[in-house]
Motif scaffolding. Sequence first.
Motif, mmCIF file in Angstrom:
data_model
loop_
_atom_site.group_PDB
_atom_site.id
_atom_site.type_symbol
_atom_site.label_atom_id
_atom_site.label_comp_id
_atom_site.label_asym_id
_atom_site.label_seq_id
_atom_site.Cartn_x
_atom_site.Cartn_y
_atom_site.Cartn_z
ATOM 1 N N VAL A 51 23.315 6.163 -11.069
ATOM 2 C CA VAL A 51 22.822 5.560 -12.145
ATOM 3 C C VAL A 51 21.183 5.631 -12.158
ATOM 4 C CG1 VAL A 51 22.538 3.436 -13.455
ATOM 5 C CG2 VAL A 51 24.691 4.017 -12.342
ATOM 6 N N CYS A 52 20.756 5.950 -13.361
ATOM 7 C CA CYS A 52 19.216 5.809 -13.704
ATOM 8 C C CYS A 52 19.124 5.045 -14.729
ATOM 9 C CB CYS A 52 18.832 7.214 -14.171
ATOM 10 S SG CYS A 52 18.485 8.432 -12.700
ATOM 11 N N ILE A 53 18.177 3.992 -14.639
ATOM 12 C CA ILE A 53 18.082 3.069 -15.700
ATOM 13 C C ILE A 53 16.622 3.267 -16.333
ATOM 14 C CG2 ILE A 53 17.600 0.670 -16.332
ATOM 15 C CD1 ILE A 53 19.496 -0.247 -13.722
ATOM 16 N N LYS A 87 10.933 5.636 -19.741
ATOM 17 C CA LYS A 87 10.555 6.011 -18.264
ATOM 18 C C LYS A 87 11.830 5.492 -17.562
ATOM 19 C CE LYS A 87 5.876 5.805 -18.120
ATOM 20 N NZ LYS A 87 4.493 4.944 -17.399
ATOM 21 N N ILE A 88 12.099 6.166 -16.288
ATOM 22 C CA ILE A 88 13.138 5.658 -15.304
ATOM 23 C C ILE A 88 12.554 4.650 -14.530
ATOM 24 C CG2 ILE A 88 14.620 6.449 -13.172
ATOM 25 C CD1 ILE A 88 15.294 8.091 -15.832
ATOM 26 N N ILE A 89 13.346 3.414 -14.541
ATOM 27 C CA ILE A 89 12.670 2.670 -13.867
ATOM 28 C C ILE A 89 13.264 2.134 -12.676
ATOM 29 C CG2 ILE A 89 11.360 1.301 -16.049
ATOM 30 C CD1 ILE A 89 13.768 -0.634 -16.192
ATOM 31 N N ALA A 90 14.503 2.781 -12.500
ATOM 32 C CA ALA A 90 15.132 2.499 -11.261
ATOM 33 C C ALA A 90 16.451 3.535 -11.127
ATOM 34 C CB ALA A 90 15.748 0.956 -11.315
ATOM 35 N N GLU A 91 16.902 3.951 -9.857
ATOM 36 C CA GLU A 91 17.797 4.806 -9.635
ATOM 37 C C GLU A 91 18.793 4.457 -8.586
ATOM 38 O OE1 GLU A 91 17.589 8.946 -9.433
ATOM 39 O OE2 GLU A 91 15.352 8.841 -9.549
ATOM 40 N N GLY A 92 19.900 4.845 -8.432
ATOM 41 C CA GLY A 92 20.746 4.703 -7.288
ATOM 42 C C GLY A 92 22.107 4.718 -7.572
ATOM 43 N N THR A 93 22.965 4.253 -6.498
ATOM 44 C CA THR A 93 24.411 4.128 -6.829
ATOM 45 C C THR A 93 24.584 2.670 -7.446
ATOM 46 O OG1 THR A 93 24.851 3.269 -4.673
ATOM 47 C CG2 THR A 93 25.184 5.479 -4.832
ATOM 48 N N PRO A 94 25.350 2.409 -8.219
ATOM 49 C CA PRO A 94 25.679 1.073 -8.768
ATOM 50 C C PRO A 94 25.420 -0.029 -7.793
ATOM 51 C CG PRO A 94 27.384 2.303 -9.785
ATOM 52 C CD PRO A 94 26.583 3.409 -8.569
ATOM 53 N N ARG A 95 25.964 0.191 -6.480
ATOM 54 C CA ARG A 95 26.083 -1.009 -5.510
ATOM 55 C C ARG A 95 24.624 -1.171 -5.075
ATOM 56 N NH1 ARG A 95 30.227 -2.748 -2.230
ATOM 57 N NH2 ARG A 95 31.526 -1.310 -2.930
ATOM 58 N N GLU A 96 23.816 -0.074 -5.139
ATOM 59 C CA GLU A 96 22.685 -0.021 -4.353
ATOM 60 C C GLU A 96 21.593 -0.660 -5.239
ATOM 61 O OE1 GLU A 96 22.206 4.295 -1.909
ATOM 62 O OE2 GLU A 96 20.973 3.960 -3.828
ATOM 63 N N SER A 119 24.894 8.430 -14.718
ATOM 64 C CA SER A 119 24.843 7.480 -15.744
ATOM 65 C C SER A 119 23.334 7.410 -16.266
ATOM 66 C CB SER A 119 25.705 6.317 -15.662
ATOM 67 O OG SER A 119 26.981 6.530 -15.744
ATOM 68 N N LEU A 120 23.157 7.507 -17.451
ATOM 69 C CA LEU A 120 21.900 7.315 -17.815
ATOM 70 C C LEU A 120 21.633 6.042 -18.736
ATOM 71 C CD1 LEU A 120 18.574 8.437 -17.614
ATOM 72 C CD2 LEU A 120 19.010 9.482 -19.816
ATOM 73 N N LEU A 121 21.230 4.852 -18.086
ATOM 74 C CA LEU A 121 21.376 3.539 -18.871
ATOM 75 C C LEU A 121 20.128 3.268 -19.566
ATOM 76 C CD1 LEU A 121 23.488 1.447 -16.168
ATOM 77 C CD2 LEU A 121 24.303 2.962 -17.768
ATOM 78 N N GLY A 122 20.082 2.477 -20.468
ATOM 79 C CA GLY A 122 18.883 2.100 -21.103
ATOM 80 C C GLY A 122 19.282 1.409 -22.626
#
Lengths: 380, 311
Positions: B209-211, B216-225, B43-46
Amino acid sequence: MKAVLTLAAAFMRTSLRERNALFWFWLFPLVLLGLLGAIFGAVERGELHVDIALVNGDSGPLGHELIGFLHSVIGENARFVYIQEGNGEERLASVREDVEEARVHAALLIPPEFSRQMSAGIPTRIEILYRRGEAGSSTAASLLAEALEEFGRNYLFQSGGLAKAVEAQTCLVGGEARTVSYVEFVLPGVIIMAFFIAGIFNVPNAIVFAKEVGILKRYLATPLLSWQYFFAFFLSALFLSLLQGGAVWALGRFAFGTRLPLLRPASLAFLLLAFATSVALGLLISALAHTHQGAMALANLFNLPLQFLGGLYFPITSLPKPLQILMAVNPLTHLAEGLRAALGLSARTFPAWANFLVPLLWLGVSVFLAVRRIHILGET
Amino acid sequence: MGVNPVNFGVPPILRVRDLRKAYGQILAVNGVSFTVDAGTIFSLLGPNGAGKTTTVEILEGLRLPDAGEIELFGEEVQRVGRTQKARIGVVLQDGAFEPLLRVHEVLNLFRSFFQKGQDPAALLELVGLADKARALVKTLSGGQKQRLALAIALLNDPELLFLDEPTAGLDPQARRHIWGILESLRAQGKTIFLTTHYMEEAEALSDWVCIMDHGKIIAEGTPRELVSRFGPATFVEFETPTAISPLSTCFAGRLRQDGERMSLEVEDLGRDLSALLSWAAEQNVPLRNLVIRQPNLEDVFLSLTGRRLRD
């Protein structure tokens, strides 16, 4: 190719399911022809101009007298492209070829013994050459035949003779000589109008709408290429336009008894040129307009002046000078005149090359500008 | 760039490095890098305008990048072309279909664009539109149109599906229906690249998930992480009709107000809750509908950017 054909079929379906389009692009040309035909159907287009060649094989005075008479009687409706003296085989063959190749509508051949036979009271036969089944050619032959009869009557009156002096013998006859009706005049104009309306309204209507709402983008997210999309679109538009032209022709043929050779190569060439020019203009409008509404407004800007100064419905030969210039650069003027000439309906106001060249220039410039300006996905 | 651990060891289906795209002076995508593993939901969120749609449209072959590297299906490509498009499925955020075509006609049309693919009728069954096969597209509801878009995206049996806001504007029931389909596709081994601004959607479905914000990508990981790494400890939420300025002083910087609804970010739940309740008792302030809530991706985004995702 399967993708292109399936897409073309989809374009045709949507075009046939759109109610507005159904009326304006399908029914309206038929209704217009029906209305104009019903109102002006009985009017004969006596003022149509025809091109005539004269060959005077007579060495006596009556040959020249007849030519002068023709000038005075039918000069308003006919242009005498050339008048040749003498009656050699080569000359006759060349005149026959000019008629066959549609360089003139008809030719009148005055026989070598014309003056002598008339003076001796011997009935004389004069040959008129014209093309089979072509309205303009028939008109020219009809004008000549009537004029000859009148010349004969005048001669008899002056000489006190009783027998018929001059008899017109028509050659390459495909039917009765006749005049051109208003419906025959207006029918090519209605076909050009239908192509033009379909081009400048249908093309932007489909392309700008597809661009605006994301239909085009969705197509291009598949392996379909943008040229395939446009090719399919034009293929469907061509098919529908030809079908529409056929429907207008059929209405003229069966409701008003017109006989126009639409399938002649020259007629088909002008139909294709009319289609291509109209679609190119539609493409240019699609490229210039940012929104669907803007495209429709721009289409109307093209539509009104071009259609009304295009001589589609009525001859417009006696316009003020500035309007004549506009008429001369209007592609519809040339397309209508070119198609009429190809159908043998009238002589040309403009030279044949101009009737091809002006629409071709519009076509070329429109495509050039459209290709430079169009952004398929709105990307700069 | 984080390491996507879901299918560790399996070559990624998509790898993007330092992707850039500008529109005039505006840098829509500014050096974006990420990896998508096969068989996962990425998922790419923003928020709107973050650059996620531009990123996705480059990967779908609809736009050209200004710079960057794209490795798709194990091959490095300058731009995504016909060969790659034949292997991907797409649901566009602002895509549409000819309104005057019937549902089965649209499916057959799109099917003709691909060499191989699935039976359109079976796909209509899958998305629950079999009874709408003869309906005109313009008569479909928003949810039905989204399901049609999904069926069309699946026509070529794609290995990788790009879904840009596939549930935007749908009611919760329609949204859950689409979630169910996406989960079953993942179970079949399909890879799904999802862009959304619905946090609960990303949390429910995503393996990674990438936020993204400001290109720019400001954070990524599994949702829990992400929640454990960037999320605040806990929230105490309640409603009060009374002025809260004294409380604001007490919990400076940790209290947010949304109408009557208050949200207090707490580090030490026992201590802060006790302080809140004491203050309310002393001031005789009613605290209605008090709940203690764990943080979610929305809170992660808020803590990273200072803005809500749907702003």
